[in-house]
Motif scaffolding. Sequence first.
Motif, mmCIF file in Angstrom:
data_model
loop_
_atom_site.group_PDB
_atom_site.id
_atom_site.type_symbol
_atom_site.label_atom_id
_atom_site.label_comp_id
_atom_site.label_asym_id
_atom_site.label_seq_id
_atom_site.Cartn_x
_atom_site.Cartn_y
_atom_site.Cartn_z
ATOM 1 N N ALA A 91 66.383 9.660 -32.693
ATOM 2 C CA ALA A 91 65.551 10.416 -33.113
ATOM 3 C C ALA A 91 64.804 10.085 -34.543
ATOM 4 C CB ALA A 91 66.664 11.567 -33.548
ATOM 5 N N GLY A 92 63.366 9.090 -34.215
ATOM 6 C CA GLY A 92 62.701 9.086 -34.831
ATOM 7 C C GLY A 92 62.569 7.713 -35.997
ATOM 8 N N VAL A 93 63.437 7.291 -36.142
ATOM 9 C CA VAL A 93 63.909 5.962 -36.566
ATOM 10 C C VAL A 93 64.373 4.761 -35.994
ATOM 11 C CG1 VAL A 93 65.884 4.688 -37.893
ATOM 12 C CG2 VAL A 93 66.145 7.140 -38.416
ATOM 13 N N GLN A 94 62.700 3.883 -36.586
ATOM 14 C CA GLN A 94 63.293 2.874 -35.924
ATOM 15 C C GLN A 94 63.202 1.942 -36.403
ATOM 16 O OE1 GLN A 94 58.983 2.705 -33.900
ATOM 17 N NE2 GLN A 94 59.698 2.916 -31.853
ATOM 18 N N GLY A 95 64.378 0.630 -36.489
ATOM 19 C CA GLY A 95 63.696 -1.179 -37.070
ATOM 20 C C GLY A 95 65.173 -1.819 -36.512
ATOM 21 N N ALA A 117 57.249 -5.599 -32.465
ATOM 22 C CA ALA A 117 56.974 -7.112 -31.618
ATOM 23 C C ALA A 117 59.161 -6.706 -31.095
ATOM 24 C CB ALA A 117 56.423 -8.267 -31.943
ATOM 25 N N MET A 118 59.842 -7.309 -32.004
ATOM 26 C CA MET A 118 61.225 -7.396 -32.115
ATOM 27 C C MET A 118 61.830 -5.812 -31.766
ATOM 28 S SD MET A 118 62.065 -9.771 -32.237
ATOM 29 C CE MET A 118 60.896 -10.802 -32.126
ATOM 30 N N LEU A 119 61.010 -4.493 -32.119
ATOM 31 C CA LEU A 119 60.990 -3.733 -31.110
ATOM 32 C C LEU A 119 61.044 -3.377 -29.679
ATOM 33 C CD1 LEU A 119 60.469 -0.876 -33.682
ATOM 34 C CD2 LEU A 119 62.663 -1.161 -33.490
ATOM 35 N N ALA A 120 59.808 -4.173 -28.974
ATOM 36 C CA ALA A 120 59.832 -4.031 -27.964
ATOM 37 C C ALA A 120 61.185 -4.891 -26.764
ATOM 38 C CB ALA A 120 57.815 -5.048 -27.573
ATOM 39 N N ARG A 121 61.656 -6.211 -27.808
ATOM 40 C CA ARG A 121 62.425 -6.788 -26.937
ATOM 41 C C ARG A 121 63.438 -5.935 -26.037
ATOM 42 N NH1 ARG A 121 61.792 -12.487 -28.385
ATOM 43 N NH2 ARG A 121 63.914 -12.752 -27.023
ATOM 44 N N PRO A 122 63.799 -5.916 -24.742
ATOM 45 C CA PRO A 122 65.034 -4.692 -24.253
ATOM 46 C C PRO A 122 66.177 -5.843 -24.897
ATOM 47 C CG PRO A 122 64.343 -6.424 -22.626
ATOM 48 C CD PRO A 122 63.105 -6.894 -24.129
#
Length: 172
Positions: A128-132, A89-94
Amino acid sequence: KNRRLLKQFDGFVQIARDNDALYQRLHQLTLTLIDASSLGDLLASLDWGLHQYFDVDYVAVRLLGPVRDDSVTNLYVPEDSAAAAWCAAMLARPEPVCGKPDPESAGFLFGKPAPAVASHAMAVLQHAGVQGLFAIGSRDTERFQADMGVMLLVQTSEILAARLAALLNPPD
């Protein structure tokens, strides 16, 4: 009128000097992160650099995705955990989040020191594939405010995400 304009000009010059000093510190932090040769070294360098150059009290990095067998503890968020849904949900925040953290998210991000975190700033890590998530915290309630500028935080998170991707996905 001339005195007022001169005072205003002096104010602009001081802002320019402050911004230059800020970008010099970001440059030093960037060089510190580039020098890191392992994931553990990168996170230690990030922690040291943010303390040294920006007087940050607490630093947190949490990565989504499969948990890798690594010596760094509390870095990965297991995909099947409740925290993973919150991270998504935090990753979806702009925009980055700044202000007083709620106790649950502070506990997840900062661990044992969480009760001492009076304000925080958090930005996404995506490259490049890293999400966090990347978060910095302060004991000072006024340090990170909801209405503060976040350009430097975003730039730092982009540099960190690129460096994480390079270390986690080395070329064959």
